[in-house]
Design a protein around this motif. Structure first.
Motif, mmCIF file in Angstrom:
data_model
loop_
_atom_site.group_PDB
_atom_site.id
_atom_site.type_symbol
_atom_site.label_atom_id
_atom_site.label_comp_id
_atom_site.label_asym_id
_atom_site.label_seq_id
_atom_site.Cartn_x
_atom_site.Cartn_y
_atom_site.Cartn_z
ATOM 1 N N GLU A 65 -13.534 -5.277 -11.046
ATOM 2 C CA GLU A 65 -12.504 -6.191 -11.529
ATOM 3 C C GLU A 65 -11.159 -5.492 -11.663
ATOM 4 O OE1 GLU A 65 -14.112 -7.795 -15.105
ATOM 5 O OE2 GLU A 65 -15.616 -9.011 -14.059
ATOM 6 N N ASP A 66 -11.180 -4.194 -11.955
ATOM 7 C CA ASP A 66 -9.945 -3.430 -12.071
ATOM 8 C C ASP A 66 -9.167 -3.389 -10.754
ATOM 9 O OD1 ASP A 66 -10.161 -2.878 -14.757
ATOM 10 O OD2 ASP A 66 -11.010 -0.872 -14.477
ATOM 11 N N LEU A 67 -9.867 -3.486 -9.620
ATOM 12 C CA LEU A 67 -9.169 -3.515 -8.339
ATOM 13 C C LEU A 67 -8.245 -4.728 -8.275
ATOM 14 C CD1 LEU A 67 -12.090 -2.618 -5.873
ATOM 15 C CD2 LEU A 67 -10.331 -1.081 -6.778
ATOM 16 N N PHE A 68 -8.746 -5.870 -8.719
ATOM 17 C CA PHE A 68 -7.932 -7.085 -8.722
ATOM 18 C C PHE A 68 -6.891 -7.039 -9.847
ATOM 19 C CE2 PHE A 68 -11.326 -8.611 -6.023
ATOM 20 C CZ PHE A 68 -10.651 -9.432 -5.130
ATOM 21 N N ARG A 69 -7.289 -6.472 -10.975
ATOM 22 C CA ARG A 69 -6.340 -6.354 -12.088
ATOM 23 C C ARG A 69 -5.129 -5.516 -11.666
ATOM 24 N NH1 ARG A 69 -9.765 -5.653 -15.375
ATOM 25 N NH2 ARG A 69 -9.665 -7.580 -16.579
ATOM 26 N N ASP A 70 -5.380 -4.429 -10.961
ATOM 27 C CA ASP A 70 -4.297 -3.537 -10.551
ATOM 28 C C ASP A 70 -3.360 -4.205 -9.547
ATOM 29 O OD1 ASP A 70 -5.362 -1.612 -12.183
ATOM 30 O OD2 ASP A 70 -6.290 -0.441 -10.570
ATOM 31 N N VAL A 71 -3.933 -4.925 -8.573
ATOM 32 C CA VAL A 71 -3.064 -5.544 -7.566
ATOM 33 C C VAL A 71 -2.271 -6.688 -8.168
ATOM 34 C CG1 VAL A 71 -4.724 -7.236 -6.627
ATOM 35 C CG2 VAL A 71 -2.946 -6.281 -5.142
ATOM 36 N N ILE A 72 -2.859 -7.430 -9.100
ATOM 37 C CA ILE A 72 -2.128 -8.519 -9.755
ATOM 38 C C ILE A 72 -1.020 -7.960 -10.639
ATOM 39 C CG2 ILE A 72 -2.344 -10.357 -11.482
ATOM 40 C CD1 ILE A 72 -5.137 -10.933 -10.250
ATOM 41 N N ALA A 73 -1.321 -6.890 -11.373
ATOM 42 C CA ALA A 73 -0.296 -6.257 -12.207
ATOM 43 C C ALA A 73 0.839 -5.697 -11.340
ATOM 44 C CB ALA A 73 -0.921 -5.144 -13.046
ATOM 45 N N THR A 104 -5.880 -14.288 -15.503
ATOM 46 C CA THR A 104 -5.697 -14.494 -14.065
ATOM 47 C C THR A 104 -6.803 -13.833 -13.256
ATOM 48 O OG1 THR A 104 -3.300 -14.563 -14.393
ATOM 49 C CG2 THR A 104 -4.081 -14.218 -12.151
ATOM 50 N N VAL A 105 -7.158 -12.600 -13.615
ATOM 51 C CA VAL A 105 -8.234 -11.894 -12.894
ATOM 52 C C VAL A 105 -9.537 -12.673 -12.969
ATOM 53 C CG1 VAL A 105 -9.714 -9.853 -12.919
ATOM 54 C CG2 VAL A 105 -7.251 -9.586 -13.130
ATOM 55 N N ALA A 152 -6.330 -18.785 -3.802
ATOM 56 C CA ALA A 152 -6.208 -17.808 -4.895
ATOM 57 C C ALA A 152 -4.806 -17.232 -4.963
ATOM 58 C CB ALA A 152 -7.234 -16.696 -4.710
ATOM 59 N N LEU A 153 -4.253 -16.923 -3.802
ATOM 60 C CA LEU A 153 -2.884 -16.398 -3.770
ATOM 61 C C LEU A 153 -1.902 -17.422 -4.338
ATOM 62 C CD1 LEU A 153 -0.955 -14.125 -2.910
ATOM 63 C CD2 LEU A 153 -0.820 -15.215 -0.649
#
Length: 200
Positions: free
Chosen positions: A134-142, A158-159, A195-196
């Motif tokens: 989940e951190d992979l998506f958290r990082d790209v969203i941040a 959001t994640v 999603a985007l």
């Protein structure tokens, strides 16, 4: 089939049996019979059905992680990187649908509280693996919020919402005889763009 090859085969067969018949209705005997092995060979690798179920859960994460992580580490612009990650996630879901359906059923049923020590260790490892994914998506969203590619909103909410959207085929997709990489890609692209859209 050698012993080195047997463990992943057991997990794959268990995932299919659990997804088709339900976890509670599936026995180790049935899993062994389906793969043409003895019950003893299954127990040689997994001491209980609970341990086998946790192995299925762990593999469900690896099935998307090995697709998404390389994409997440590319230097592409943030929206492009997110789109590619989302597509890779959905492709992993469609490729290994039985694993993911078993996870959903297991989570709906609730976890057994009094797990043996080795199963508690496995569960802890699974939770850490899930968090790192989940951190992979958290990082790209941040990152997208930082460079203004994405609008400002709660990253945590959001994640979780994005992953629920990308997991949608678990609930409604029915494999077909004419399934192909192209048909899976069409679904993945559609969901990734949706999603985007929630970010921009």
């Amino acid at each position: 089939m050698g012993r080195a090859d047997l463990k992943p085969a057991i997990v794959e067969t268990a995932a299919k049996c659990f997804a088709r018949n339900g976890v509670d209705a599936t026995s180790i005997d049935q899993i062994a019979h389906e793969m043409g092995a003895s019950k003893g060979k299954v127990y040689h690798h997994f001491s209980s059905k609970g341990a086998l179920l946790l192995a299925v859960r762990r593999q469900s994460i690896w099935s998307v992680l090995h697709r998404v992580k390389p994409v997440a580490e590319t230097p592409a612009p943030t929206p492009n990187r997110f789109l590619a990650m989302a597509e890779a996630h959905v492709m992993g879901i469609l490729a290994d649908l039985p694993y993911h359906r078993v996870v959903v059923e297991n989570l709906r049923a609730g976890l057994v509280k009094d797990l043996p020590t080795h199963e508690r260790v496995m569960l802890s490892e699974i939770k850490e693996l899930q968090a790192s994914y989940e951190d992979l998506f958290r990082d790209v969203i941040a990152s997208g919020q930082k460079d203004t590619s994405f609008r400002q909103q709660s990253v945590s909410i959001t994640v979780n919402s994005v992953i629920v959207l990308l997991n949608a085929p678990i609930f409604w997709y029915q494999p077909r005889p004419d399934d192909s990489e192209e048909s899976h890609r069409e679904i993945a692209t559609h969901l990734a763009r949706m999603a985007l859209g929630t970010l921009t």
